[in-house]
Structures are given as structure tokens and as C-alpha cells.
Design an enzyme around this catalytic site. Structure first.
Site, short mmCIF file in Angstrom:
data_model
loop_
_atom_site.label_atom_id
_atom_site.label_comp_id
_atom_site.label_asym_id
_atom_site.label_seq_id
_atom_site.Cartn_x
_atom_site.Cartn_y
_atom_site.Cartn_z
N HIS A 37 -4.68 -6.07 6.82
CA HIS A 37 -4.88 -7.36 7.49
C HIS A 37 -6.16 -8.04 6.96
O HIS A 37 -6.18 -9.24 6.69
CB HIS A 37 -5.05 -7.18 8.99
CG HIS A 37 -3.87 -6.58 9.69
ND1 HIS A 37 -3.91 -5.33 10.26
CD2 HIS A 37 -2.63 -7.06 9.93
CE1 HIS A 37 -2.74 -5.07 10.84
NE2 HIS A 37 -1.94 -6.09 10.64
N GLN A 153 9.97 -10.37 5.12
CA GLN A 153 9.38 -11.32 6.08
C GLN A 153 8.72 -12.49 5.34
O GLN A 153 8.89 -13.66 5.72
CB GLN A 153 8.34 -10.60 6.94
CG GLN A 153 7.49 -11.52 7.78
CD GLN A 153 6.57 -10.75 8.71
OE1 GLN A 153 7.01 -10.27 9.75
NE2 GLN A 153 5.31 -10.62 8.35
P1 AMP Z 1 1.39 -7.29 11.43
O1 AMP Z 1 0.15 -7.22 12.26
O2 AMP Z 1 2.01 -5.97 11.14
O3 AMP Z 1 2.37 -8.33 11.93
O4 AMP Z 1 0.92 -7.84 10.02
C1 AMP Z 1 0.24 -9.05 9.89
C2 AMP Z 1 0.17 -9.41 8.43
O5 AMP Z 1 -0.52 -8.40 7.71
C3 AMP Z 1 1.57 -9.54 7.79
O6 AMP Z 1 1.58 -10.67 6.91
C4 AMP Z 1 1.70 -8.24 7.03
O7 AMP Z 1 2.56 -8.34 5.91
C5 AMP Z 1 0.26 -8.02 6.59
N1 AMP Z 1 0.04 -6.60 6.26
C6 AMP Z 1 0.37 -5.53 7.03
N2 AMP Z 1 0.07 -4.39 6.37
C7 AMP Z 1 -0.43 -4.75 5.16
C8 AMP Z 1 -0.92 -4.03 4.03
N3 AMP Z 1 -0.94 -2.70 3.99
N4 AMP Z 1 -1.37 -4.73 2.96
C9 AMP Z 1 -1.36 -6.09 2.98
N5 AMP Z 1 -0.92 -6.83 4.02
C10 AMP Z 1 -0.46 -6.17 5.10
#
Ligand code: AMP
Length: 287
Positions: A37, A153
Site C-alpha cells: 500500500h 481489479q
Molecule cells: P486493498 O487494501 O487490499 O484493497 O489494496 C489496496 C491497494 O493496494 C490495491 O490497489 C492493491 O492492488 C494494492 N496492493 C495490495 N497489495 C499490494 C502489493 N503487495 N504491492 C503493490 N500493491 C498492492
């Protein structure tokens, strides 16, 4: 750093910023923040003159049998991390603030949502498009940052943004991994030590597919069989998909398409993990 619980206050702040600066970034999250994030946040802070993040565990993207109730909530440390990265404002609504009672208006996701995750989590992307559309209205940003980790997504949201004329500049940022290759995920904290070791089979399977592709293998079935074998050898038996598709439209072909991406969704106990790797461009050493 400003913290807004209410839509109207957040919107007012965003409109003031839009008058003052050219580029305002938005990083939507569900909290339980990690370096993945924060990489999106840092990218926004570098690229834009103002950055807002949102933290909202969105109930409409969870099926009734999924982990909404136990999804990790770590608001205090999330806010500290965001402040440490130079975020200007955070939107942290509760469910009643985001969804009025009797809410019944949804954004129908694009066709690309029907494949892969869409097959296994039928209403998931409808929840995602709806909440991100709402966030784009409440927080009218010029730029938004999403992770390659959730590749489908990002595709779905790029289509929605284009086809519904939001006019947001969407940037998809690289997946951040632990040193051993496991993609960072808020759900990794559900894993026991043994499950975490087994979870490494996901990146092993993806890297094997990339290596075979880069050595000339062009049969989709052969690459997919190889990925399944690696997952099963690593103790993962419940595989939703392990597939190679076209990175543009996520369609499958018997011969590997020109811009191939391998994607996996698999279960470890009660935890469902996803990961992916571009077979043509992702470097095997650093992916
Ligand atoms: P989430 O909180 O899981 O909804 O993720 C929020 C954002 O963070 C989304 O755009 C995810 O794709 C991104 N994200 C989650 N994990 C990672 C990661 N390991 N590397 C890069 N971006 C991530």
C-alpha cells in the site's frame, strides 16, 4: 494530516485542493496497511502535489461466506504510516456513511470482470466498481493508484474509468514482495508459519511459468500444467485458477498470447491468496 469521516467534509477539502494544485492523487485501500500500500502512496506523493488515501473495508465486495467480519482492522497504525509517508488527507468513513440505508444503486462492471475472479467471486467486482465510483465522486482526484497485485481489479477499474468518463489518470504500480517472493497482502497475517511456507508455491509456480516462457515454451496448457504441478508439490490442493492469459483483455488462447500474464488464485486453509506475473516483461530475479 487531515482525517475525514464524513463525505461532505472530504469532498470540500478535495475541491479546495483542486483549485490550488494541478495533480491530486488518491490511493483507495481497505487498511491493514503494508509496504505494498505504502508504495502506491509514495508514488502518489512523488507524482502529485496533494495525496489523499481512503481506508474502508467495503462490504459490497465480500460474499456472505467471505472474511468481511474478520478482515484485519488496524486504523491507528495505518494512520501513523500514512502520515509518515506525507499523505495530506485520509478518508475513513464507516459503512453507514458510505452506504445509506436501502442503498440499491450499483455500477455494472465491464466484461473483463466476468473471467477469473468473476467466476469464483460473482459479485465481487460489482462491489469494487461501485465503491471506487463512489470514492471518485467523494474524492475527485486527478490521479489514482492501484496495485498490479490485484491485476484483474486494475483492468476492471481502467475500463470503468474509461467507459464511464471519470477522466482519472490511473497508474498501476508494481507488486511489492517479501524478500522470499511472497506478495505482500493484508490477508498474509491469517497464515500460520506452515501455511506461509506453502504460500511460496504461488511465486514459485509463476516464476517457473516465466522461465519456461522465456526459454521458448508457447503452449498455454503446458505452462498451466506446470504451475498446477508446482502448487500441488508445495502442498496447495485447492486451486481456483492457475492460468496464462492475454494481459490486455484476460482472454485465454491455446498458444500463449503476445502479452502473456500468469495469474493464480489458491486457498491455504481458510485463506484465499492471489498473485500474478507478466511472463514477457517481469524480471525473474526481482519479481
Ligand atoms: P486493498 O487494501 O487490499 O484493497 O489494496 C489496496 C491497494 O493496494 C490495491 O490497489 C492493491 O492492488 C494494492 N496492493 C495490495 N497489495 C499490494 C502489493 N503487495 N504491492 C503493490 N500493491 C498492492
Amino acid at each position: 494530516m487531515q482525517v475525514f469521516k464524513e463525505k461532505e467534509a472530504a469532498r470540500r477539502w478535495m475541491f479546495q485542493q483542486r483549485c490550488a494544485v494541478d495533480a491530486i492523487g488518491l490511493v483507495p485501500t481497505m487498511g491493514a496497511l503494508h509496504e505494498g500500500h505504502l508504495s502506491l502512496v509514495r508514488r502518489s506523493v512523488r507524482r502529485c502535489q496533494a495525496t489523499a488515501a481512503s481506508i474502508f473495508v467495503n462490504p459490497t465486495q465480500f460474499a456472505p461466506d467471505e472474511d468481511l467480519a474478520r478482515y484485519p482492522r488496524t486504523l491507528e497504525s495505518d494512520l501513523e504510516m500514512l502520515a509518515g509517508c506525507g499523505v495530506d488527507a485520509v478518508f475513513v468513513p464507516d459503512t453507514e456513511e458510505m452506504y445509506s440505508s436501502g442503498f440499491s444503486t450499483y455500477v455494472q462492471p465491464p466484461k473483463v470482470a466476468l473471467r477469473l475472479e468473476g467466476k469464483h467471486r460473482p459479485d465481487h467486482f460489482r462491489g469494487v466498481t461501485t465503491v471506487v465510483a463512489k470514492l471518485f465522486h467523494v474524492l475527485p482526484c486527478t490521479h489514482a493508484f492501484f496495485g498490479h497485485k490485484d491485476y484483474q481489479q486494475a483492468c476492471v477499474l481502467e475500463h470503468m474509468n474509461r467507459e464511464l468518463d471519470f477522466g482519472v489518470d490511473i497508474e498501476v504500480c508494481p507488486t511489492v514482495r517479501d524478500a522470499d517472493g511472497l506478495a505482500l497482502s493484508s490477508r498474509n497475517r491469517y497464515l500460520s508459519g506452515d501455511q506461509r511456507s506453502r504460500a511460496l508455491s504461488l511465486i514459485r509456480a509463476l516464476r517457473q511459468a516465466a522461465e519456461r516462457y522465456q526459454n521458448g515454451e508457447r503452449s498455454t496448457a503446458a505452462l498451466e500444467r506446470g504451475m498446477r504441478a508446482v502448487l500441488q508439490a508445495g502442498g496447495i490442493n485447492r486451486i481456483d485458477y492457475a492460468t496464462v492469459v492475454d494481459a490486455d483483455n484476460l482472454t485465454s488462447h491455446s498458444t500463449v498470447p503476445e502479452q502473456p500474464i500468469a495469474l493464480i488464485a489458491a486457498h491455504l486453509g481458510g485463506t484465499r491468496l492471489i498473485d500474478n506475473l507478466r511472463l514477457d516483461t517481469d524480471s525473474l530475479a526481482t519479481a
